[in-house]
Enzyme design. Structure first.
Site, PDB file in Angstrom:
ATOM      1  N   THR A  62      -6.321  31.909  86.857  1.00 24.34           N
ATOM      2  CA  THR A  62      -6.455  33.345  87.104  1.00 24.34           C
ATOM      3  C   THR A  62      -7.682  33.927  86.415  1.00 24.34           C
ATOM      4  OG1 THR A  62      -4.085  33.583  87.361  1.00 24.34           O
ATOM      5  CG2 THR A  62      -5.263  35.553  86.728  1.00 24.34           C
ATOM      6  N   ASP A 116      -6.500  25.847  90.466  1.00 25.94           N
ATOM      7  CA  ASP A 116      -5.302  26.489  89.936  1.00 25.94           C
ATOM      8  C   ASP A 116      -4.636  25.435  89.044  1.00 25.94           C
ATOM      9  OD1 ASP A 116      -3.166  28.881  91.041  1.00 25.94           O
ATOM     10  OD2 ASP A 116      -2.334  27.182  89.923  1.00 25.94           O
ATOM     11  N   SER A 117      -4.113  25.849  87.918  1.00 29.17           N
ATOM     12  CA  SER A 117      -3.606  24.828  86.993  1.00 29.17           C
ATOM     13  C   SER A 117      -2.359  24.124  87.515  1.00 29.17           C
ATOM     14  CB  SER A 117      -3.394  25.396  85.592  1.00 29.17           C
ATOM     15  OG  SER A 117      -2.220  26.140  85.507  1.00 29.17           O
ATOM     16  N   SER A 118      -1.732  24.655  88.548  1.00 28.90           N
ATOM     17  CA  SER A 118      -0.611  23.931  89.147  1.00 28.90           C
ATOM     18  C   SER A 118      -1.092  22.630  89.795  1.00 28.90           C
ATOM     19  CB  SER A 118       0.086  24.793  90.198  1.00 28.90           C
ATOM     20  OG  SER A 118       0.598  25.945  89.591  1.00 28.90           O
ATOM     21  N   ASP A 169      -0.418  28.338  83.941  1.00 30.88           N
ATOM     22  CA  ASP A 169       0.820  27.652  84.345  1.00 30.88           C
ATOM     23  C   ASP A 169       1.020  26.299  83.656  1.00 30.88           C
ATOM     24  OD1 ASP A 169       1.397  29.801  85.915  1.00 30.88           O
ATOM     25  OD2 ASP A 169       0.861  28.853  87.818  1.00 30.88           O
ATOM     26  N   THR A 187       4.332  26.642  74.705  1.00 34.62           N
ATOM     27  CA  THR A 187       5.071  26.680  75.962  1.00 34.62           C
ATOM     28  C   THR A 187       4.715  27.982  76.645  1.00 34.62           C
ATOM     29  OG1 THR A 187       6.933  25.530  74.962  1.00 34.62           O
ATOM     30  CG2 THR A 187       7.428  26.790  76.929  1.00 34.62           C
ATOM     31  N   GLN A 218      17.377  21.171  75.142  1.00 35.93           N
ATOM     32  CA  GLN A 218      17.043  22.238  76.094  1.00 35.93           C
ATOM     33  C   GLN A 218      16.778  23.558  75.373  1.00 35.93           C
ATOM     34  OE1 GLN A 218      20.037  22.433  79.216  1.00 35.93           O
ATOM     35  NE2 GLN A 218      19.965  20.223  79.471  1.00 35.93           N
ATOM     36  N   CYS A 219      17.190  23.668  74.108  1.00 39.13           N
ATOM     37  CA  CYS A 219      16.896  24.894  73.350  1.00 39.13           C
ATOM     38  C   CYS A 219      15.400  24.943  73.057  1.00 39.13           C
ATOM     39  CB  CYS A 219      17.629  24.890  72.006  1.00 39.13           C
ATOM     40  SG  CYS A 219      19.410  24.874  72.170  1.00 39.13           S
TER      41      CYS A 219
END
Ligand code: ASP
Length: 344
Positions: A11, A55-57, A88, A164, A276-277
């Site tokens: 972006t 795009d970083s995807s 991303d 993250t 997952q935390c």
């Protein structure tokens, strides 16, 4: 002071096409027109654009290698590096570079923006100009203040492999849940030197860009079936699995789950337990429901992020080949500050 901007896309690179109104990636000349401050400072700032900007995807391990190589190839000519990257997958790329650039002694600061550079309210300029200032910062001995791969966003500087993407809406898009910010930018930029990696001693920069993509993420959920687990663990060529567990590293106590994991580990697949935390660490053995994982030979990921663990596994499998004992050892070791190893 010479700084190289490695311009990969995202972006931050976008401007509005005046005819159609649609956003499209800008070439470097157009980009520089939107950030005239790049010409105004004392530092010489050169740009190295990816062709095409992406795009970083769309970023994959080959692109990580290209970014790392760009730093390596220009290492002697520049004092610091700023990587402009889509948000991303920035945490994956920045984590990967922290492993690929072995013995790094110069800053490599990733940044991007939530709004395109060509939009009035954009956060692009502020992020970019502060990232440049951080990259150029020297300590009282004239050495780089932050000689590691990091991510600067909104007003915080984080260790890259601790980040993250946490927000698709707010300007504060990144978090580092398990490690404090290395610096905070307000009127002044406040560095916390005791949190910053100590510079590698004397050894030359080593480029280590071999990767192996035979990894998977297996996220547990209530009701997960044996068929699903079996199909992931039977993926041809699979070498490593990020097992996303509950809480402090817990899993349902189904016999079949233990059998599947044990059989995969016996076949040579490395399985690492990642909670997952977003905050906190895996602590296998704390609850009975995590004992079978320990018994099966699952490794602890401690407090690592999924992004850093995936990048680390791909890097270790690529660089260390079949040396499984060494790969297992390094997965339990902090290579460049990505985990806090705790013996509870
Ligand atoms: N899709 C964009 C990218 O990651 C989003 C961004 O840059 O913020 O490249």
């Amino acid at each position: 002071m010479k700084i190289l901007l490695i311009f990969t896309g995202g972006t931050i690179s976008m401007v509005r096409n005046p005819e159609t109104g649609a956003l499209r990636p800008a070439d470097t000349q157009t980009f520089r027109k939107f950030v005239p401050e790049l010409e105004a400072g004392e530092a010489q700032i050169d740009m190295l654009p990816f062709d095409p900007l992406i795009d970083s995807s769309d970023v994959n391990p080959d692109n990580w290698a290209k970014m790392a190589r760009a730093v390596y190839d220009h290492y002697d000519q520049y004092d610091a590096f700023v990587v402009l990257h889509g948000t991303d997958t920035m945490s994956y790329s920045a984590s990967a570079l922290s492993f690929m650039l072995d013995n790094l002694t110069k800053p490599v600061v990733f940044t991007g923006s939530q709004l395109p550079v060509g939009v009035l309210r954009s956060d692009a300029k502020e992020n970019l100009l502060t990232a440049i200032e951080i990259a150029a910062a020297l300590d009282e001995n004239g050495q780089a203040m932050v000689p590691e791969v990091c991510v600067f966003f909104e007003n915080k500087l984080f260790r890259a492999n601790r980040t993250t993407k946490q927000n698709a809406e707010h300007f504060e898009a990144f978090a580092s849940h398990n490690y404090p910010a290395l610096a905070k930018a307000g009127v002044h930029i406040n560095y916390r030197p005791h949190l910053i990696l100590k510079r590698a001693t004397g050894a030359p920069l080593r480029l280590r860009v071999n990767t192996d993509r035979h990894v998977a993420v297996l996220k547990l959920f209530p009701g997960i079936t044996e068929e699903l687990v079996n199909s992931v663990l039977s993926t041809p060529g699979l070498r490593g699995v990020v097992l996303e567990t509950y809480g402090s590293g817990n899993a349902p106590s189904y016999d079949w789950l233990y059998r599947q994991l044990k059989a995969a580990i016996d076949r040579g697949i490395i399985i690492v337990n990642k909670t997952q935390c977003s905050t906190g660490s895996v602590e296998m053995g704390r609850y009975e429901v995590s004992l079978p994982l320990l018994k099966a030979g699952v490794l602890s990921g401690y407090d690592i992020t999924t992004e850093a663990l995936l990048a680390k596994m791909m890097y270790l499998f690529g660089e260390y080949g079949d040396d499984t004992p060494e790969i297992r050892r390094l997965l339990q070791t902090s290579i460049c500050g990505e985990i806090t190893v705790q013996n509870f």
